[in-house]
Design an enzyme around this catalytic site. Structure first.
Site, PDB file in Angstrom:
ATOM      1  N   GLY A  10       6.160  39.300  46.476  1.00  0.00           N
ATOM      2  CA  GLY A  10       7.589  40.277  45.973  1.00  0.00           C
ATOM      3  C   GLY A  10       8.269  40.561  44.704  1.00  0.00           C
ATOM      4  N   ILE A  24      11.336  39.321  43.305  1.00  0.00           N
ATOM      5  CA  ILE A  24      12.034  38.423  42.502  1.00  0.00           C
ATOM      6  C   ILE A  24      10.205  37.598  41.987  1.00  0.00           C
ATOM      7  CG2 ILE A  24      12.936  37.065  42.774  1.00  0.00           C
ATOM      8  CD1 ILE A  24      15.198  38.726  43.863  1.00  0.00           C
ATOM      9  N   ASP A  73       2.161  34.514  50.076  1.00  0.00           N
ATOM     10  CA  ASP A  73       2.795  36.122  50.571  1.00  0.00           C
ATOM     11  C   ASP A  73       1.688  36.428  51.927  1.00  0.00           C
ATOM     12  OD1 ASP A  73       3.957  38.438  50.704  1.00  0.00           O
ATOM     13  OD2 ASP A  73       5.227  38.024  48.922  1.00  0.00           O
ATOM     14  N   TYR A 109      20.303  38.601  59.367  1.00  0.00           N
ATOM     15  CA  TYR A 109      20.002  38.284  57.482  1.00  0.00           C
ATOM     16  C   TYR A 109      21.025  36.984  57.327  1.00  0.00           C
ATOM     17  CZ  TYR A 109      18.868  38.336  52.741  1.00  0.00           C
ATOM     18  OH  TYR A 109      18.776  38.434  51.752  1.00  0.00           O
TER      19      TYR A 109
HETATM   20  P1  NAD Z   1      11.005  40.785  48.754  1.00  0.00           P
HETATM   21  O1  NAD Z   1      11.141  42.050  49.273  1.00  0.00           O
HETATM   22  O2  NAD Z   1      10.404  41.989  47.559  1.00  0.00           O
HETATM   23  O3  NAD Z   1       9.974  39.743  48.173  1.00  0.00           O
HETATM   24  C1  NAD Z   1      10.572  38.619  49.806  1.00  0.00           C
HETATM   25  C2  NAD Z   1       8.336  38.483  49.359  1.00  0.00           C
HETATM   26  O4  NAD Z   1       8.311  37.664  50.579  1.00  0.00           O
HETATM   27  C3  NAD Z   1       7.982  39.893  49.921  1.00  0.00           C
HETATM   28  O5  NAD Z   1       7.028  39.556  49.070  1.00  0.00           O
HETATM   29  C4  NAD Z   1       7.345  40.199  50.915  1.00  0.00           C
HETATM   30  O6  NAD Z   1       5.686  39.990  51.174  1.00  0.00           O
HETATM   31  C5  NAD Z   1       7.172  38.010  51.432  1.00  0.00           C
HETATM   32  N1  NAD Z   1       7.748  37.701  53.079  1.00  0.00           N
HETATM   33  C6  NAD Z   1       7.792  38.451  53.901  1.00  0.00           C
HETATM   34  N2  NAD Z   1       7.454  37.982  54.919  1.00  0.00           N
HETATM   35  C7  NAD Z   1       6.619  36.799  54.948  1.00  0.00           C
HETATM   36  C8  NAD Z   1       6.008  35.240  55.754  1.00  0.00           C
HETATM   37  N3  NAD Z   1       6.328  35.695  57.028  1.00  0.00           N
HETATM   38  N4  NAD Z   1       5.441  34.648  54.795  1.00  0.00           N
HETATM   39  C9  NAD Z   1       5.155  35.191  54.136  1.00  0.00           C
HETATM   40  N5  NAD Z   1       5.580  36.225  52.547  1.00  0.00           N
HETATM   41  C10 NAD Z   1       7.377  36.480  52.934  1.00  0.00           C
HETATM   42  O7  NAD Z   1      12.820  40.743  47.849  1.00  0.00           O
HETATM   43  P2  NAD Z   1      13.184  40.152  47.364  1.00  0.00           P
HETATM   44  O8  NAD Z   1      14.219  40.521  46.749  1.00  0.00           O
HETATM   45  O9  NAD Z   1      12.433  39.869  45.993  1.00  0.00           O
HETATM   46  O10 NAD Z   1      14.290  38.866  47.912  1.00  0.00           O
HETATM   47  C11 NAD Z   1      13.165  37.866  47.356  1.00  0.00           C
HETATM   48  C12 NAD Z   1      14.496  36.421  47.588  1.00  0.00           C
HETATM   49  O11 NAD Z   1      15.054  36.833  47.052  1.00  0.00           O
HETATM   50  C13 NAD Z   1      14.182  36.837  49.195  1.00  0.00           C
HETATM   51  O12 NAD Z   1      14.866  35.436  50.344  1.00  0.00           O
HETATM   52  C14 NAD Z   1      15.387  37.848  49.475  1.00  0.00           C
HETATM   53  O13 NAD Z   1      16.388  37.194  50.494  1.00  0.00           O
HETATM   54  C15 NAD Z   1      16.464  36.989  48.329  1.00  0.00           C
HETATM   55  N6  NAD Z   1      17.129  37.815  47.673  1.00  0.00           N
HETATM   56  C16 NAD Z   1      17.044  39.298  47.340  1.00  0.00           C
HETATM   57  C17 NAD Z   1      18.495  39.881  46.717  1.00  0.00           C
HETATM   58  C18 NAD Z   1      17.693  40.698  45.574  1.00  0.00           C
HETATM   59  O14 NAD Z   1      19.022  41.270  45.946  1.00  0.00           O
HETATM   60  N7  NAD Z   1      16.987  41.426  45.441  1.00  0.00           N
HETATM   61  C19 NAD Z   1      19.364  39.900  46.898  1.00  0.00           C
HETATM   62  C20 NAD Z   1      19.746  38.181  48.039  1.00  0.00           C
HETATM   63  C21 NAD Z   1      18.790  38.098  48.485  1.00  0.00           C
END
Ligand code: NAD
Length: 311
Positions: free
Chosen positions: A10, A12, A31, A149
Site C-alpha cells: 500500500g 504508507i 498484502d 472504520y
Molecule cells: P493503502 O490502502 O494504500 O494501504 C492498505 C494496504 O492494506 C493495501 O496495500 C491493501 O491492499 C492492504 N490490505 C487491505 N486489506 C487487506 C487484507 N485483508 N490482507 C492483507 N492486506 C490487506 O492505505 P494507506 O493510506 O497506506 O494506509 C495504511 C494504514 O494506515 C491503514 O491501516 C490505514 O487505516 C492507516 N491510516 C492511513 C491514513 C492516511 O492518511 N493514509 C490515515 C489514517 C490511518
C-alpha cells in the site's frame, strides 16, 4: 531487524518497506493487493532481503507463518477509503478488526514487538455540539456505515493495548492524520491525489460540500521514520501517538493550491456531500493533530510542507 509489514504494497506500507530495506533490515510484506499494488514495490523486486507474500491478514495460518519469520511487525493492512467503507461496512469491519486480532495474536505468540496503524478518526467528531442521547450518535459520530472504520480502529487499539500489557512486548499505536505523498491513489477517495489527478487531466476539481472543512496533511516521508523510532523508544511503548503534519488548510484552498502548483486550467466544482457519499453523510469540520507527544518521545518535527508534498 526482521520486519513483517502487513499492507506493505500500500501507500504508507511500501514507503516503510523502502525505508527498512535502506536501513539494512530484512522485510517481508504481506498484502492481498486489494487497494495496494505490486508496482509500489517494484524497486525492491529481486532484493535479497525483501519478499512480498500475497495473501490476507484474515488467513490466520498464513499470518502466523509470516510473522514467525520476523521479530518486528508493522500492521498497516486495512480496508481504507471512504467509498470502500461506506459501500462495504461489514467487510471493512471484518478486515480491520479480525485482521488486527490475527496479526497481534501472531506477534504475541511469536514474541515479536509490533506497531498497529490507527487513525485520527478514533477521536470521533471534534465539533459535536455536546453530549445528547441522540440514538444515532456513538462516540461523537453518526452511527452510519462510515463509522465501521473508526469503530474497528478503536477496537484495534484496545486489542493492541491489552495484548501489549499482558505480554510485556513493546507495542505502539500510531494515529495517522491525513498522510499524503507519492504512490497514494485518488481511487478510494483520498483528497490530495484525487485533486492532483483532476488538475493534471484538466477536469474540474471537485470539492465536497462548501470546502470550509479544514485538514492538516502530513508527509509519508516524515511519518515512516517516526514509526520505526517509536517502536525503538521504550517510553512510547503501549501508547497511542498522533502522527501528522502542521500546516492546516481548508479544502477549497487546497483545491486552488493544487490547481496553481500543477499549472492546470481546471476550475473548482462544489459537489453536495449527498451526491458524493449518499444521504446523511457528515464530514468533520476540522481535523488537526497535536503532535507534541511524538515531539517529546522522538523529537518528531514534520519537515515537509504541503506545497512540497503536492509538487
Ligand atoms: P493503502 O490502502 O494504500 O494501504 C492498505 C494496504 O492494506 C493495501 O496495500 C491493501 O491492499 C492492504 N490490505 C487491505 N486489506 C487487506 C487484507 N485483508 N490482507 C492483507 N492486506 C490487506 O492505505 P494507506 O493510506 O497506506 O494506509 C495504511 C494504514 O494506515 C491503514 O491501516 C490505514 O487505516 C492507516 N491510516 C492511513 C491514513 C492516511 O492518511 N493514509 C490515515 C489514517 C490511518
Amino acid at each position: 531487524m526482521k520486519a513483517v509489514v502487513t499492507g506493505g504494497a500500500g501507500f504508507i506500507g511500501s514507503h516503510l518497506c523502502d525505508h527498512l530495506i535502506a536501513e539494512g533490515h530484512q522485510v517481508v510484506a504481506l498484502d492481498d493487493l486489494s487497494t495496494g499494488c505490486e508496482s509500489n514495490l517494484k524497486q525492491l523486486s529481486g532484493h535479497p532481503d525483501f519478499e512480498l507474500v500475497k495473501g490476507s491478514v484474515l488467513d490466520e495460518v498464513l499470518v502466523d507463518d509470516v510473522v514467525a519469520a520476523g521479530d518486528t511487525v508493522f500492521h498497516l493492512a486495512a480496508a481504507v477509503g471512504v467509498h470502500t467503507i461506506v459501500d462495504r461496512p461489514l467487510e471493512s469491519l471484518r478486515t480491520n478488526l479480525h485482521g488486527t486480532e490475527n496479526v497481534v495474536e501472531a506477534a504475541v505468540r511469536r514474541r515479536a514487538r509490533y506497531l498497529v496503524a490507527s487513525t485520527s478518526e478514533v477521536y470521533g467528531k471534534n465539533d459535536a455540539d455536546g453530549l445528547s442521547e441522540d440514538a444515532d450518535r456513538i462516540l461523537g459520530s453518526p452511527l452510519k456505515s462510515r463509522w465501521s472504520y473508526a469503530a474497528a480502529k478503536g477496537l484495534d487499539e484496545l486489542v493492541a493495548y491489552v495484548h501489549g500489557g499482558a505480554s510485556g512486548l513493546p507495542c505502539v499505536i500510531t494515529r495517522f492524520f491525513n498522510i499524503v505523498g507519492p504512490r497514494q491513489t485518488g481511487r478510494y477517495g483520498m483528497v490530495v491525489p484525487r485533486f492532483v489527478d483532476q488538475a493534471l487531466t484538466g477536469e474540474p476539481v471537485t470539492v465536497y460540500g462548501e470546502g470550509t472543512q479544514r485538514r492538516c496533511f502530513g508527509s509519508v516521508f516524515d511519518v515512516v521514520p517516526a514509526m520505526v523510532s517509536l517502536l525503538e523508544t521504550p517510553a512510547a511503548h503501549n501508547r497511542a501517538v498522533n502522527l501528522g503534519g502542521k500546516e492546516e488548510v481548508s479544502i477549497s484552498d487546497l483545491a486552488q493550491r493544487v490547481i496553481d502548483l500543477t499549472g492546470s486550467d481546471s476550475t473548482v466544482r462544489h459537489v453536495p456531500y449527498e451526491e458524493a457519499y449518499g444521504e446523511g453523510y457528515e464530514d468533520m469540520r476540522r481535523r488537526m493533530p497535536d503532535t507534541s507527544l511524538a515531539a517529546d518521545l522522538i523529537d518528531y518535527e514534520p519537515r515537509w510542507r504541503l506545497d512540497d508534498i503536492v509538487g
